[in-house]
Motif scaffolding. Structure first.
Motif, short mmCIF file in Angstrom:
data_model
loop_
_atom_site.label_atom_id
_atom_site.label_comp_id
_atom_site.label_asym_id
_atom_site.label_seq_id
_atom_site.Cartn_x
_atom_site.Cartn_y
_atom_site.Cartn_z
N GLN A 294 17.25 28.10 24.72
CA GLN A 294 17.22 28.80 26.00
C GLN A 294 15.78 28.91 26.53
OE1 GLN A 294 18.85 30.11 23.23
NE2 GLN A 294 20.83 29.27 23.91
N GLU A 295 14.83 29.13 25.64
CA GLU A 295 13.45 29.36 26.05
C GLU A 295 12.75 28.09 26.53
OE1 GLU A 295 11.79 32.20 26.27
OE2 GLU A 295 13.50 33.41 25.60
N GLN A 296 13.23 26.93 26.09
CA GLN A 296 12.51 25.69 26.40
C GLN A 296 12.58 25.32 27.89
OE1 GLN A 296 14.32 22.44 24.30
NE2 GLN A 296 16.36 22.84 25.09
N PHE A 297 13.49 25.91 28.62
CA PHE A 297 13.62 25.60 30.05
C PHE A 297 12.91 26.62 30.94
CE2 PHE A 297 17.37 23.63 28.06
CZ PHE A 297 17.21 22.33 28.49
N LYS A 298 12.27 27.61 30.33
CA LYS A 298 11.59 28.64 31.10
C LYS A 298 10.13 28.28 31.32
CE LYS A 298 14.53 32.40 29.37
NZ LYS A 298 14.54 33.72 28.67
N VAL A 299 9.57 28.77 32.41
CA VAL A 299 8.15 28.60 32.68
C VAL A 299 7.36 29.66 31.91
CG1 VAL A 299 6.35 28.63 34.44
CG2 VAL A 299 8.60 27.63 34.95
N ASP A 300 6.29 29.24 31.28
CA ASP A 300 5.42 30.16 30.55
C ASP A 300 4.28 30.57 31.47
OD1 ASP A 300 3.93 31.57 28.76
OD2 ASP A 300 3.41 29.88 27.48
N PRO A 301 4.34 31.75 32.11
CA PRO A 301 3.35 32.11 33.13
C PRO A 301 1.99 32.50 32.57
CG PRO A 301 4.88 33.92 32.81
CD PRO A 301 5.37 32.80 31.93
N GLU A 302 1.90 32.84 31.30
CA GLU A 302 0.65 33.35 30.74
C GLU A 302 0.03 32.43 29.70
OE1 GLU A 302 1.56 37.18 29.19
OE2 GLU A 302 2.04 38.06 31.14
N GLY A 303 0.85 31.70 28.98
CA GLY A 303 0.33 30.93 27.86
C GLY A 303 -0.44 29.69 28.29
N GLY A 304 -1.34 29.24 27.44
CA GLY A 304 -2.12 28.04 27.71
C GLY A 304 -3.49 28.14 27.08
N LEU A 305 -4.51 27.78 27.84
CA LEU A 305 -5.88 27.84 27.33
C LEU A 305 -6.30 29.27 27.01
CD1 LEU A 305 -7.62 25.35 29.80
CD2 LEU A 305 -6.90 24.89 27.45
N THR A 306 -5.71 30.24 27.70
CA THR A 306 -6.13 31.63 27.53
C THR A 306 -5.63 32.26 26.24
OG1 THR A 306 -4.22 32.27 28.89
CG2 THR A 306 -6.36 32.09 30.00
N ASN A 307 -4.58 31.69 25.62
CA ASN A 307 -4.08 32.31 24.39
C ASN A 307 -3.91 31.31 23.24
OD1 ASN A 307 -1.81 30.90 25.22
ND2 ASN A 307 -0.39 32.62 24.95
N ILE A 308 -4.54 30.14 23.33
CA ILE A 308 -4.46 29.18 22.24
C ILE A 308 -5.21 29.73 21.02
CG2 ILE A 308 -6.45 27.95 23.24
CD1 ILE A 308 -3.70 26.35 21.09
N GLN A 309 -4.57 29.71 19.88
CA GLN A 309 -5.16 30.18 18.63
C GLN A 309 -5.17 29.01 17.65
OE1 GLN A 309 -6.43 33.32 18.16
NE2 GLN A 309 -5.91 33.76 20.30
N TYR A 310 -6.38 28.68 17.19
CA TYR A 310 -6.50 27.54 16.27
C TYR A 310 -7.79 27.65 15.48
CZ TYR A 310 -9.97 25.48 19.43
OH TYR A 310 -11.09 25.24 20.19
N LYS A 311 -7.89 26.81 14.47
CA LYS A 311 -9.09 26.71 13.65
C LYS A 311 -9.37 25.24 13.36
CE LYS A 311 -10.99 27.83 9.08
NZ LYS A 311 -10.70 28.49 7.77
N VAL A 312 -10.58 24.81 13.62
CA VAL A 312 -10.97 23.44 13.28
C VAL A 312 -11.39 23.41 11.82
CG1 VAL A 312 -12.61 21.57 13.71
CG2 VAL A 312 -11.66 22.87 15.63
N GLU A 313 -10.59 22.71 11.03
CA GLU A 313 -10.88 22.62 9.60
C GLU A 313 -12.05 21.69 9.31
OE1 GLU A 313 -8.34 20.42 6.48
OE2 GLU A 313 -7.63 22.50 6.39
N SER A 314 -12.11 20.56 10.03
CA SER A 314 -13.21 19.62 9.85
C SER A 314 -13.18 18.60 10.98
CB SER A 314 -13.11 18.89 8.50
OG SER A 314 -11.92 18.12 8.43
#
Length: 345
Positions: A294-314
């Motif tokens: 159900q969620e895959q057809f919805k627009v994500d109004p807030e997510g993107g560059l502003t909430n990306i969480q990651y860690k560069v291992e190498s």
């Protein structure tokens, strides 16, 4: 006749003897008799070096050795993968294919492309893709840097988040990006990979892509300036598994007021690209977990560059058949309360 021989082995072994009359290869042979002990005798065999050791023969041998060495070097450079260590010293002698600069040759232009490859465990395709695209872009005089964003965490594959990471890690020396699938190779030299000044440029348009032909499709290969990508806040991070992130990004382009451009005048149709993915060998993760369907057809109004969480291992710089590529080993983070489908139960 005096001679000096050096023993090199056991029975049936060759001796090299330095004789006054010339160079001879003498073969040691063994004869056995039922009534006698083994008897050694030498049988002279004439070979290439029979007769005198002339300067011409030595010169010919040197030329053969030189040709063999050149052939070995050529073969070692045609399919090598070279790793440049942290100290900056390469492990292989094959130099990368050099790009000109705008100062040296103004025809290359002032812009530089960051070719972003979201990636996980598709090494056979990567070995084909990197040297092919490096040569293709060099022929078109496109300054570029190939960045492979390699997902190394235990979550499901997230193409959109990896593209966001590639944008964040691409550096200030590039001013536009290509969201590029690793299994799609352009076959028409007329395809434009230049700076998309007027707006996002969808290289793998529905009229040309070998598989996807619906009008709102923007996947495969999409060029954007970094400014335009930032206007869209990047791509949504909610799409774990395969598919649908491109359709949501199409809505972001429209919401940002950006006009989408596509190739014109290309006559090669669905043969414009070579699709090297083998679905029988490497199946895509198309499962839909919990409320993901159900969620895959919805627009994500807030997510993107502003909430990306990651860690560069190498980060590693590789040379694949003369083509430089930077691999960014990335661990994505997932909020299992908001997107529990990042894990397969």
């Amino acid at each position: 006749m005096s001679s000096l021989c050096h023993y090199m082995g056991n029975s049936n072994t060759a001796f090299w003897c330095n004789l006054q009359n010339g160079c001879h290869l003498l073969t040691l042979k063994m004869m056995y008799s039922s009534r006698r002990k083994p008897v050694l005798y030498f049988k002279e065999e004439r070979r290439f070096w029979s007769g005198k050791c002339t300067v011409h023969k030595l010169f010919g041998l040197c030329m053969v050795l030189v040709l063999v060495s050149l052939l070995w070097l050529q073969l070692s450079c045609t399919a090598d993968v070279r790793i440049i260590d942290g100290d900056g010293l390469p492990r292989q002698p094959c130099p990368p294919e050099r790009q000109a600069s705008a100062v040296e040759d103004p025809s290359w232009g002032p812009h530089k492309l960051a070719l972003l490859i979201p990636f996980r465990e598709r090494f056979e395709e990567l070995l084909v893709f990197v040297p092919f695209m490096h040569s293709f872009l060099n022929r078109k005089k496109i300054l570029h840097e190939i960045l492979v964003i390699n997902q190394v965490d235990h979550y499901r594959f997230n193409r959109a988040s990896l593209i966001n990471v590639g944008y964040m890690e691409s550096g200030n020396d590039t001013d536009y990006i290509a969201m590029h699938d690793v299994d799609l190779l352009p076959q028409n030299e007329a395809l434009d990979y230049g700076f998309p000044q007027e707006g996002p440029f969808h290289v793998a348009s529905p009229e040309l892509h070998p598989l996807y032909h619906y009008k709102t499709y923007v996947g495969g290969i999409l060029l954007l300036t970094k400014q335009h990508y930032h206007m869209c806040n990047g791509m949504s991070n909610r799409f774990w598994g395969w598919g649908r992130e491109d359709d949501e990004f199409y809505r972001r382009l429209r919401a940002a007021g950006l006009q989408l451009f596509r190739p014109s005048g290309i006559k090669t149709g669905y043969k414009t690209f070579r699709h090297i993915h083998d679905p029988a060998w490497r199946k895509r993760d198309q499962k839909r977990v919990a409320t993901q369907k159900q969620e895959q057809f919805k627009v994500d109004p807030e997510g993107g560059l502003t909430n990306i969480q990651y860690k560069v291992e190498s980060r590693q710089t590789l040379i694949i058949s003369g083509a430089p590529v930077t691999v960014i080993n990335t661990q994505l983070e997932c909020d299992t309360e908001k997107t529990p489908w990042c894990l397969l139960n």
